[in-house]
Design an enzyme around this catalytic site. Structure first.
Site, PDB file in Angstrom:
ATOM      1  N   LYS A 207     -46.325 -30.428  89.759  1.00 29.55           N
ATOM      2  CA  LYS A 207     -45.468 -29.413  89.259  1.00 29.55           C
ATOM      3  C   LYS A 207     -46.409 -28.457  88.243  1.00 29.55           C
ATOM      4  O   LYS A 207     -46.334 -27.505  88.427  1.00 29.55           O
ATOM      5  CB  LYS A 207     -44.274 -30.099  88.522  1.00 29.55           C
ATOM      6  CG  LYS A 207     -43.405 -28.976  87.886  1.00 29.55           C
ATOM      7  CD  LYS A 207     -42.426 -29.669  87.348  1.00 29.55           C
ATOM      8  CE  LYS A 207     -41.098 -28.458  86.626  1.00 29.55           C
ATOM      9  NZ  LYS A 207     -40.263 -29.038  86.016  1.00 29.55           N
ATOM     10  N   GLU A 213     -54.765 -36.560  85.219  1.00 25.67           N
ATOM     11  CA  GLU A 213     -55.242 -37.681  86.036  1.00 25.67           C
ATOM     12  C   GLU A 213     -55.204 -36.899  87.703  1.00 25.67           C
ATOM     13  O   GLU A 213     -56.214 -37.130  88.254  1.00 25.67           O
ATOM     14  CB  GLU A 213     -54.226 -38.570  86.277  1.00 25.67           C
ATOM     15  CG  GLU A 213     -54.201 -39.582  85.091  1.00 25.67           C
ATOM     16  CD  GLU A 213     -53.277 -39.089  84.049  1.00 25.67           C
ATOM     17  OE1 GLU A 213     -52.946 -37.764  83.922  1.00 25.67           O
ATOM     18  OE2 GLU A 213     -52.493 -39.926  83.031  1.00 25.67           O
ATOM     19  N   GLY A 269     -39.771 -33.020  87.214  1.00 24.95           N
ATOM     20  CA  GLY A 269     -40.768 -33.861  88.171  1.00 24.95           C
ATOM     21  C   GLY A 269     -40.234 -35.090  89.006  1.00 24.95           C
ATOM     22  O   GLY A 269     -40.185 -35.255  90.019  1.00 24.95           O
ATOM     23  N   ARG A 270     -39.105 -35.976  87.975  1.00 27.16           N
ATOM     24  CA  ARG A 270     -38.784 -37.115  88.576  1.00 27.16           C
ATOM     25  C   ARG A 270     -37.506 -36.929  89.409  1.00 27.16           C
ATOM     26  O   ARG A 270     -37.078 -37.693  90.079  1.00 27.16           O
ATOM     27  CB  ARG A 270     -38.267 -38.060  87.353  1.00 27.16           C
ATOM     28  CG  ARG A 270     -37.495 -37.416  86.238  1.00 27.16           C
ATOM     29  CD  ARG A 270     -37.465 -38.206  85.105  1.00 27.16           C
ATOM     30  NE  ARG A 270     -36.917 -37.365  83.906  1.00 27.16           N
ATOM     31  CZ  ARG A 270     -37.261 -36.794  83.147  1.00 27.16           C
ATOM     32  NH1 ARG A 270     -38.804 -36.568  83.097  1.00 27.16           N
ATOM     33  NH2 ARG A 270     -36.528 -36.176  82.195  1.00 27.16           N
ATOM     34  N   GLU A 355     -37.691 -42.351  81.812  1.00 28.06           N
ATOM     35  CA  GLU A 355     -38.063 -40.883  81.413  1.00 28.06           C
ATOM     36  C   GLU A 355     -36.880 -39.908  80.981  1.00 28.06           C
ATOM     37  O   GLU A 355     -37.195 -39.200  80.369  1.00 28.06           O
ATOM     38  CB  GLU A 355     -39.036 -40.339  82.470  1.00 28.06           C
ATOM     39  CG  GLU A 355     -39.986 -39.336  81.644  1.00 28.06           C
ATOM     40  CD  GLU A 355     -41.219 -38.720  82.740  1.00 28.06           C
ATOM     41  OE1 GLU A 355     -40.908 -37.912  83.640  1.00 28.06           O
ATOM     42  OE2 GLU A 355     -42.247 -39.301  82.278  1.00 28.06           O
ATOM     43  N   HIS A 386     -38.797 -65.813  93.750  1.00 33.40           N
ATOM     44  CA  HIS A 386     -39.806 -66.949  93.605  1.00 33.40           C
ATOM     45  C   HIS A 386     -40.666 -66.650  92.383  1.00 33.40           C
ATOM     46  O   HIS A 386     -41.787 -67.230  92.162  1.00 33.40           O
ATOM     47  CB  HIS A 386     -40.496 -67.217  94.773  1.00 33.40           C
ATOM     48  CG  HIS A 386     -39.586 -67.563  95.972  1.00 33.40           C
ATOM     49  ND1 HIS A 386     -39.697 -68.847  96.109  1.00 33.40           N
ATOM     50  CD2 HIS A 386     -39.002 -66.989  96.621  1.00 33.40           C
ATOM     51  CE1 HIS A 386     -38.690 -69.180  97.056  1.00 33.40           C
ATOM     52  NE2 HIS A 386     -38.155 -67.933  97.604  1.00 33.40           N
ATOM     53  N   LYS A 512     -51.107 -38.042  75.547  1.00 31.60           N
ATOM     54  CA  LYS A 512     -51.844 -37.059  76.355  1.00 31.60           C
ATOM     55  C   LYS A 512     -52.760 -36.447  75.431  1.00 31.60           C
ATOM     56  O   LYS A 512     -54.055 -36.365  75.862  1.00 31.60           O
ATOM     57  CB  LYS A 512     -51.029 -35.998  77.254  1.00 31.60           C
ATOM     58  CG  LYS A 512     -50.024 -36.677  78.363  1.00 31.60           C
ATOM     59  CD  LYS A 512     -49.466 -35.482  79.002  1.00 31.60           C
ATOM     60  CE  LYS A 512     -48.360 -35.654  80.084  1.00 31.60           C
ATOM     61  NZ  LYS A 512     -47.604 -34.669  80.658  1.00 31.60           N
TER      62      LYS A 512
END
Ligand code: F6P
Length: 548
Positions: A207, A213, A269-270, A355, A386, A512
């Site tokens: 965005k 990253e 973004g999410r 978030e 399990h 960050k």
């Protein structure tokens, strides 16, 4: 006003004192119609709330709380394009990405732009997929694209990754779709190790187009492509596209403006899976299926927007979450898809929920006096059974769960596997776990099986572990859209009840900033350990010693 000072809050706290001594066995035997009365449908989703520690009165009180906290007004403000994301001064209009009638942001209808991006995505992805009649997208050496690699992180990764896996049965075998998110070079390395740059298309999804990253991975991918083309920069146009709101950043990176698929600041973004961020998904499933997914989103949007609070399914789901988080003090919420294709759905929901609602101050900047988001976690059933279900059944703190399942399996890719058999077992496990969680097994029931007295306590299941079961006929693009919209709105409602801004994420900033500073210090000759605490400095020094 503090939420906890509302009379509706106190009424729920008092009501919890009554409900905490009740139990699900008693609630079900007192009312044989309980499952029918507490099951709702929205679109293709059947949502059964009956295995919750709730009564009709609980729902009434929760709905009163929702009314008192202005959930409906805030919802209407969101759909109307008000700037409800006050700390970033932005509209919250992800619902416009799938709307079919005008939506205004700042007085301008955003639909023409939304549709124009969708058309551009369709043309490009049909070219990449080699759809009949499409203008074929070829790599710089004239070969068709065989692998799409999405480079993004957070909302620019988790949504499309989850959805590509969920709908993998629709992906043509001629096209692979991979995801690289971690700045750990091993991620990119593993993703491209067996690829040929000449047949690879990188989709740089960000965005902001500044995320360290993503930009680091994108630059390394560009070096890899340029290496294969003897440094010929013109090759980039055939091997890179960008999904972003930042046209300048994209141009500075060297990606052609015509290869940028745009979205807007009013998409968080999410909440961006159904924006241009869905490009790699559209590559995988095709534009028609993507449209079908948007229609699924729309179905739930319309329900959320129009249905009264008391029968509004995402609202009820959210309120039941509030009930446990705030009135029972339970800290986590598990999402358990009985569907391997949804194995990344819990990870996707972690960002969406935590978030959005992991906040400590209200919209007014004052500390909240109540708990906000639970820890969201989960794993595909039956794998989780399990691993951690022991705790779900016999741990000391109950974990409300959502169990998600489908009545029919996705279409098979290979012959010779009895998918009906597998699916029966899968679904049986979903039903069995919800039943076991809710009703447990009493000590007397254990004894009646001639169990040694010393083992009775160990083999007793307390029950009263609440769960929602969400079922749909089959996992299609449309149903996936419904499911995602359901959770988007659930998160919205909880944020509104808690009085927080679900649409900013200031809590990710400090790390960050520090990472950028420490990144420089790791190779800075004049590093001064006094600038950090002794623990952080020794970490930095250990790294520096190993990497002189
Ligand atoms: O983790 C913080 C965050 O800003 C998320 O909200 C976002 O989804 C992610 O980083 C990626 O951001 P971008 O799409 O701008 O690269």
């Amino acid at each position: 006003m503090n939420r906890s000072e509302l009379p509706q809050w106190s009424a729920l706290a008092e009501h919890q004192q009554v409900m905490r001594v009740g139990d699900l066995r008693a609630l079900f035997s007192a009312d044989t119609t309980r499952a029918d009365r507490l099951t709702w449908t929205v679109g293709d989703l059947t949502v059964d709330f009956s295995k919750h520690l709730i009564s009709v009165e609980t729902i009434d009180l929760l709905v009163e709380l929702a009314a008192a906290t202005g959930v409906a007004d805030r919802r209407d403000a969101m759909f109307a394009g008000a700037r409800i994301n006050t700390t970033e001064n932005r509209e919250v209009l992800h619902t416009a990405l799938r709307a079919d009638s005008p939506v205004h942001a700042d007085g301008t209808d955003v639909l023409p732009d939304v549709r124009s991006t969708l058309r551009a995505m369709r043309a490009a992805t049909e070219g990449i997929r080699g759809a009949p009649g499409a203008d074929r997208w070829l790599g710089a050496s004239g070969r068709p694209i065989e692998t799409v690699v999405n480079i993004g992180i957070g909302g620019s990764d988790l949504g499309p990754l989850m959805a590509v896996r969920a709908l993998d049965h629709l992906r043509p075998s001629s096209l692979k779709v991979r995801f690289v998110s971690n700045v750990d070079g091993a991620h990119l390395d593993a993703a491209i190790a067996d690829l040929d740059p000449a047949t690879t298309l990188f989709v740089v999804a960000s965005k902001t187009f500044t995320t360290i990253e993503t930009m680091t991975n994108a630059r390394s991918a560009r070096d890899w492509v340029l290496g294969a083309y003897g440094g010929d920069e013109s090759s980039i146009a055939r091997h890179f596209v960008a999904l972003s709101t930042n046209a300048e950043g994209v141009a500075a990176f060297g990606i052609e403006p015509s290869n940028m698929f745009e979205f807007w600041d009013w998409v968080g973004g999410r909440y961006s899976l159904d924006s241009a961020i869905g490009f790699s998904l559209m590559c995988a499933i095709g534009a028609d299926a993507f449209d079908d997914m948007l229609a699924g989103f729309r179905t739930v949007d319309e329900h959320f927007r129009n249905e009264p609070l008391a029968s509004n399914v995402p609202v009820l789901s959210a309120l039941i979450g509030v009930w446990y988080r705030n009135f029972w003090g339970w800290q986590s919420h598990a999402v358990l898809p009985y569907c391997q294709a949804l194995d990344r759905f819990p990870a996707y929901l972690q960002q969406l929920d935590m978030e959005s609602n992991g906040k400590q101050v209200g919209v007014d900047g004052q500390p909240v006096t109540i708990d906000t988001a639970p820890i969201v976690w989960g794993e595909a059933g039956t794998n989780g059974q399990h691993a951690f279900y022991q705790l779900l059944h016999q741990g000391t703190t109950p974990v409300p769960c959502d169990l998600i399942g489908f009545l029919r399996p996705e279409p098979a890719r290979v012959d010779g596997i009895d998918r009906e058999l597998h699916h029966r077992l899968l679904f049986a496990n979903l039903a069995a776990q919800a039943e076991a969680l809710a009703f447990g097994k009493t000590a007397d029931e254990v004894r009646s099986e001639n169990v040694a007295e010393s083992l009775v306590a160990h083999k007793t299941f307390p029950g009263n572990r609440p769960s929602t079961t969400i079922t749909a006929p089959e996992l299609t693009p449309n149903v996936l859209g419904q499911l995602v919209a359901f959770y988007e709105h659930r998160v919205f409602v909880q944020g509104a009840v808690w009085g927080i801004n679900s649409f900013d994420q200031w809590g990710v900033e400090l790390g960050k900033v520090l990472a950028t500073r420490i990144g420089a210090e790791l190779s800075d000759e004049s590093f001064d350990p006094a600038l950090h605490d002794s623990s952080t400095s020794s970490l930095i020094e250990r790294f520096r010693a190993a990497n002189p």
